[in-house]
Design a protein around this motif. Structure first.
Motif, PDB file in Angstrom:
ATOM      1  N   VAL A  55       0.847  -1.201   0.000  1.00  0.00           N
ATOM      2  CA  VAL A  55       0.000   0.000   0.000  1.00  0.00           C
ATOM      3  C   VAL A  55       0.880   1.248   0.000  1.00  0.00           C
ATOM      4  N   LEU A  56       1.918   1.237   0.832  1.00  0.00           N
ATOM      5  CA  LEU A  56       2.844   2.376   0.878  1.00  0.00           C
ATOM      6  C   LEU A  56       3.581   2.544  -0.451  1.00  0.00           C
ATOM      7  N   GLU A  57       3.957   1.423  -1.053  1.00  0.00           N
ATOM      8  CA  GLU A  57       4.633   1.460  -2.349  1.00  0.00           C
ATOM      9  C   GLU A  57       3.724   2.013  -3.441  1.00  0.00           C
ATOM     10  N   SER A  58       2.484   1.535  -3.474  1.00  0.00           N
ATOM     11  CA  SER A  58       1.574   1.977  -4.529  1.00  0.00           C
ATOM     12  C   SER A  58       1.258   3.466  -4.402  1.00  0.00           C
ATOM     13  N   ALA A  59       1.361   4.007  -3.201  1.00  0.00           N
ATOM     14  CA  ALA A  59       1.174   5.447  -2.988  1.00  0.00           C
ATOM     15  C   ALA A  59       2.444   6.229  -3.298  1.00  0.00           C
ATOM     16  N   GLY A  60       3.530   5.515  -3.555  1.00  0.00           N
ATOM     17  CA  GLY A  60       4.798   6.173  -3.865  1.00  0.00           C
ATOM     18  C   GLY A  60       5.543   6.655  -2.639  1.00  0.00           C
ATOM     19  N   LEU A  61       5.095   6.239  -1.454  1.00  0.00           N
ATOM     20  CA  LEU A  61       5.706   6.719  -0.214  1.00  0.00           C
ATOM     21  C   LEU A  61       6.988   5.996   0.149  1.00  0.00           C
ATOM     22  N   ILE A  62       7.151   4.785  -0.372  1.00  0.00           N
ATOM     23  CA  ILE A  62       8.393   4.053  -0.115  1.00  0.00           C
ATOM     24  C   ILE A  62       8.864   3.385  -1.407  1.00  0.00           C
ATOM     25  N   ARG A  63      10.125   3.048  -1.403  1.00  0.00           N
ATOM     26  CA  ARG A  63      10.750   2.287  -2.492  1.00  0.00           C
ATOM     27  C   ARG A  63      11.308   1.014  -1.881  1.00  0.00           C
ATOM     28  N   ARG A  64      11.151  -0.073  -2.622  1.00  0.00           N
ATOM     29  CA  ARG A  64      11.656  -1.359  -2.143  1.00  0.00           C
ATOM     30  C   ARG A  64      12.746  -1.822  -3.101  1.00  0.00           C
ATOM     31  N   GLU A  65      13.836  -2.258  -2.527  1.00  0.00           N
ATOM     32  CA  GLU A  65      14.957  -2.791  -3.305  1.00  0.00           C
ATOM     33  C   GLU A  65      15.202  -4.225  -2.834  1.00  0.00           C
ATOM     34  N   ILE A  66      15.384  -5.115  -3.774  1.00  0.00           N
ATOM     35  CA  ILE A  66      15.619  -6.513  -3.419  1.00  0.00           C
ATOM     36  C   ILE A  66      17.099  -6.806  -3.580  1.00  0.00           C
ATOM     37  N   ARG A  67      17.718  -7.237  -2.492  1.00  0.00           N
ATOM     38  CA  ARG A  67      19.127  -7.632  -2.478  1.00  0.00           C
ATOM     39  C   ARG A  67      19.187  -9.089  -2.051  1.00  0.00           C
ATOM     40  N   GLY A  68      19.328  -9.946  -3.023  1.00  0.00           N
ATOM     41  CA  GLY A  68      19.290 -11.384  -2.724  1.00  0.00           C
ATOM     42  C   GLY A  68      17.893 -11.747  -2.260  1.00  0.00           C
ATOM     43  N   ARG A  69      17.806 -12.279  -1.055  1.00  0.00           N
ATOM     44  CA  ARG A  69      16.507 -12.634  -0.486  1.00  0.00           C
ATOM     45  C   ARG A  69      15.965 -11.547   0.439  1.00  0.00           C
ATOM     46  N   THR A  70      16.713 -10.480   0.588  1.00  0.00           N
ATOM     47  CA  THR A  70      16.325  -9.405   1.505  1.00  0.00           C
ATOM     48  C   THR A  70      15.647  -8.278   0.746  1.00  0.00           C
ATOM     49  N   HIS A  71      14.500  -7.856   1.263  1.00  0.00           N
ATOM     50  CA  HIS A  71      13.780  -6.713   0.700  1.00  0.00           C
ATOM     51  C   HIS A  71      14.041  -5.509   1.597  1.00  0.00           C
ATOM     52  N   LEU A  72      14.708  -4.501   1.045  1.00  0.00           N
ATOM     53  CA  LEU A  72      14.998  -3.281   1.796  1.00  0.00           C
ATOM     54  C   LEU A  72      14.038  -2.182   1.363  1.00  0.00           C
ATOM     55  N   CYS A  73      13.492  -1.498   2.337  1.00  0.00           N
ATOM     56  CA  CYS A  73      12.545  -0.410   2.069  1.00  0.00           C
ATOM     57  C   CYS A  73      13.155   0.906   2.525  1.00  0.00           C
ATOM     58  N   ARG A  74      12.856   1.942   1.775  1.00  0.00           N
ATOM     59  CA  ARG A  74      13.288   3.283   2.198  1.00  0.00           C
ATOM     60  C   ARG A  74      12.203   4.297   1.845  1.00  0.00           C
ATOM     61  N   LEU A  75      12.159   5.331   2.604  1.00  0.00           N
ATOM     62  CA  LEU A  75      11.161   6.387   2.474  1.00  0.00           C
ATOM     63  C   LEU A  75      11.405   7.193   1.210  1.00  0.00           C
ATOM     64  N   ASP A  76      10.327   7.523   0.510  1.00  0.00           N
ATOM     65  CA  ASP A  76      10.379   8.466  -0.607  1.00  0.00           C
ATOM     66  C   ASP A  76       9.497   9.642  -0.202  1.00  0.00           C
ATOM     67  N   PRO A  77      10.079  10.750   0.228  1.00  0.00           N
ATOM     68  CA  PRO A  77       9.296  11.838   0.819  1.00  0.00           C
ATOM     69  C   PRO A  77       8.515  12.689  -0.181  1.00  0.00           C
ATOM     70  N   GLY A  78       8.714  12.492  -1.469  1.00  0.00           N
ATOM     71  CA  GLY A  78       8.041  13.318  -2.467  1.00  0.00           C
ATOM     72  C   GLY A  78       6.531  13.399  -2.305  1.00  0.00           C
ATOM     73  N   PRO A  79       5.828  12.261  -2.251  1.00  0.00           N
ATOM     74  CA  PRO A  79       4.374  12.325  -2.089  1.00  0.00           C
ATOM     75  C   PRO A  79       3.938  12.956  -0.764  1.00  0.00           C
ATOM     76  N   LEU A  80       4.745  12.819   0.272  1.00  0.00           N
ATOM     77  CA  LEU A  80       4.415  13.481   1.536  1.00  0.00           C
ATOM     78  C   LEU A  80       4.495  14.995   1.384  1.00  0.00           C
ATOM     79  N   ALA A  81       5.465  15.456   0.615  1.00  0.00           N
ATOM     80  CA  ALA A  81       5.591  16.893   0.375  1.00  0.00           C
ATOM     81  C   ALA A  81       4.378  17.417  -0.381  1.00  0.00           C
ATOM     82  N   THR A  82       3.890  16.645  -1.339  1.00  0.00           N
ATOM     83  CA  THR A  82       2.701  17.035  -2.096  1.00  0.00           C
ATOM     84  C   THR A  82       1.481  17.088  -1.179  1.00  0.00           C
ATOM     85  N   ALA A  83       1.331  16.087  -0.317  1.00  0.00           N
ATOM     86  CA  ALA A  83       0.217  16.070   0.639  1.00  0.00           C
ATOM     87  C   ALA A  83       0.329  17.245   1.606  1.00  0.00           C
ATOM     88  N   HIS A  84       1.536  17.534   2.046  1.00  0.00           N
ATOM     89  CA  HIS A  84       1.756  18.655   2.964  1.00  0.00           C
ATOM     90  C   HIS A  84       1.372  19.974   2.292  1.00  0.00           C
TER      91      HIS A  84
END
Length: 124
Positions: A55-84
């Protein structure tokens, strides 16, 4: 363009409408986290955490990167700035309205106290 913007904002506010997802975003504001890290405070399954993350990904709020079997997530603040920015309009609107109300109440208080002073002088 407007329809896309509306859809994006709907997705963002839908994602922010859940306390678990808001906390996940707060956790991500401190740096990237694995799906396991995000799930841990809630003692939820990885599948349940993954649903929130999608849900967070589809809103563009986070990005997920797959490294091997590990899924790393990080914040993408752009959509939050638009909402703000969108919310800021209403903050300015209500601040203006409340400032006007405060000014009117102060004027009323001043007139009331001036009227009371005149009445007291007339009584003596």
């Amino acid at each position: 363009m407007v329809e896309q913007h509306t859809h994006d904002m709907n997705s963002v506010f839908h994602a922010l409408g859940d306390a678990t997802r808001r906390q996940m975003l707060r956790d991500l504001s401190h740096g990237e986290r694995t799906v396991s890290d995000l799930a841990k405070p809630y003692e939820m399954s990885l599948a349940a955490a993954s649903k929130h993350i999608k849900v967070l990904e589809s809103a563009g709020l986070i990005r997920r990167e797959i490294r091997g079997r590990t899924h790393l997530c990080r914040l993408d603040p752009g959509p939050l700035a638009t909402a703000h920015e969108w919310l800021n309009f209403y903050q300015r609107f209500w601040t203006g309205r409340l400032d006007t109300l405060e000014r009117l109440l102060r004027q009323e208080d001043k007139q009331t106290s001036t009227g009371t002073d005149k009445q007291e002088r007339n009584d003596t």
